[in-house]
Design an enzyme around this catalytic site. Structure first.
Site, PDB file in Angstrom:
ATOM      1  N   SER A 217       0.828  -1.209   0.000  1.00  0.00           N
ATOM      2  CA  SER A 217       0.000   0.000   0.000  1.00  0.00           C
ATOM      3  C   SER A 217       0.863   1.260   0.000  1.00  0.00           C
ATOM      4  O   SER A 217       0.555   2.234  -0.691  1.00  0.00           O
ATOM      5  CB  SER A 217      -0.936  -0.003   1.210  1.00  0.00           C
ATOM      6  OG  SER A 217      -0.206   0.051   2.423  1.00  0.00           O
ATOM      7  N   ARG A 221       0.564   3.710  -3.316  1.00  0.00           N
ATOM      8  CA  ARG A 221      -0.048   5.023  -3.062  1.00  0.00           C
ATOM      9  C   ARG A 221       0.872   6.152  -3.506  1.00  0.00           C
ATOM     10  O   ARG A 221       0.460   7.069  -4.231  1.00  0.00           O
ATOM     11  CB  ARG A 221      -0.373   5.164  -1.577  1.00  0.00           C
ATOM     12  CG  ARG A 221      -1.037   6.505  -1.238  1.00  0.00           C
ATOM     13  CD  ARG A 221      -1.275   6.655   0.250  1.00  0.00           C
ATOM     14  NE  ARG A 221      -2.288   5.722   0.725  1.00  0.00           N
ATOM     15  CZ  ARG A 221      -2.045   4.634   1.434  1.00  0.00           C
ATOM     16  NH1 ARG A 221      -0.789   4.325   1.739  1.00  0.00           N
ATOM     17  NH2 ARG A 221      -2.996   3.842   1.836  1.00  0.00           N
ATOM     18  N   ASN A 225       0.244   8.369  -7.207  1.00  0.00           N
ATOM     19  CA  ASN A 225      -0.013   9.812  -7.177  1.00  0.00           C
ATOM     20  C   ASN A 225       1.064  10.599  -7.921  1.00  0.00           C
ATOM     21  O   ASN A 225       0.754  11.547  -8.663  1.00  0.00           O
ATOM     22  CB  ASN A 225      -0.109  10.297  -5.727  1.00  0.00           C
ATOM     23  CG  ASN A 225      -1.453  10.008  -5.097  1.00  0.00           C
ATOM     24  OD1 ASN A 225      -2.413  10.741  -5.260  1.00  0.00           O
ATOM     25  ND2 ASN A 225      -1.525   8.896  -4.378  1.00  0.00           N
TER      26      ASN A 225
END
Length: 294
Positions: A217, A221, A225
């Protein structure tokens, strides 16, 4: 038969695709056989640059710190340190002198790596292409990406370091026996020995999933982005890329490009700061959970 207009459209589309692909290609060093045996040299260099900038300014500030009226940069550094130290005290419930310095380092270094996305997309790669052209090399094969956190290898490396720290903190705070024992006895607890044995496989499976999800994760993440942000800047640059000044469309798109770039840059400043903050906070939370007994 293809008309002249459609041919021009296809050529422009091909040029745009080549432009995007060129910006998304890393400067690589082949270290062995196979497609995986490569080092993204640009990611390594810009990551080291971010670390060097962080160490230079923070060490310089620490050496020149005064007890009297602080300078502007010292005030800024003290604000960052105080803010992060407060978060650590509220979040981390164990005892460790490493957590606060680690959190400050993670936030600042990740922020600096993210901040490379604020540099116009063609400045550094364009200078690199020009340098290769002056050196007699083909500029079209002079690849360079300047945002380390838009490279999955970098974010995975950062996440794996956090994963290793989680294990180290768990063992150091609980001891090897209790740390390993919790993998078989939590989250499903039992009193009898028979039930403990029956629940052990399920507990172990959930523990393995939990430990693997954390670095995954963190990796996806931050990478997702920053990669999306980099790609949007490239698409904004394409609005007037290779456009002629005599074209009316250029004068229409130029103001739109300026407004789009300004708005996205202002928004992206929040994104790069928030992503550095989230990475730091999740690291603190995970280390706190590793230090707590279940």
């Amino acid at each position: 038969m293809v008309s002249a207009d459609s041919t021009g459209t296809e050529a422009a589309s091909g040029d745009s695709t080549a432009y995007i692909q060129h910006h998304l290609q890393h400067l690589q060093w082949q270290v062995g056989e196979g497609s995986f045996m490569k080092i993204n040299v640009d990611s390594v260099l810009f990551s080291l640059l971010a670390c060097a900038v962080f160490l230079f300014f923070f060490l310089r500030t620490a050496r020149k710190a005064t007890a009297g009226v602080p300078g502007k940069f010292q005030t800024f550094v003290e604000m960052v340190v105080g803010f992060v130290d407060g978060l650590v005290r509220e979040t981390f419930h164990g005892r460790s002198k490493l957590i606060a310095p680690l959190a400050i380092t993670i936030f600042c270094v990740v922020f600096l790596m993210n901040f490379m996305d604020m540099i116009p997309v063609d400045w550094i790669p364009g200078a690199w292409m020009k340098a290769n052209e002056l050196a007699g090399h083909d500029p079209h094969h002079a690849y360079l990406r300047v945002v380390p956190t838009a490279d999955l290898n970098v974010t995975l490396g950062l996440s794996l370091m956090v994963f290793l720290l989680i294990q180290v903190f768990g063992v150091s705070h609980k001891g090897p026996g209790k740390f390993i024992g919790e993998a078989f006895t939590a989250p499903f607890h039992a009193e009898s020995l028979v039930m403990k044995i029956l629940l052990a496989p399920a507990n172990l499976l959930l523990r393995v999933i939990e430990e693997l999800v954390r670095p995954l994760s963190l990796t996806l993440r931050l990478f997702g982005n920053m990669y999306a942000g980099e790609l949007i800047f490239i698409l904004i640059a394409l609005m007037t890329w290779n456009a002629a000044f005599g074209s009316g469309l250029t004068w229409v798109l130029a103001p739109l490009q300026f407004i789009s770039g300004f708005v996205w840059t202002a928004f992206h400043v929040l994104v790069i700061t928030l992503q550095a903050f989230i990475f730091m906070m999740l690291t603190i939370v995970y280390l706190s959970m590793a230090a707590e007994s279940h």
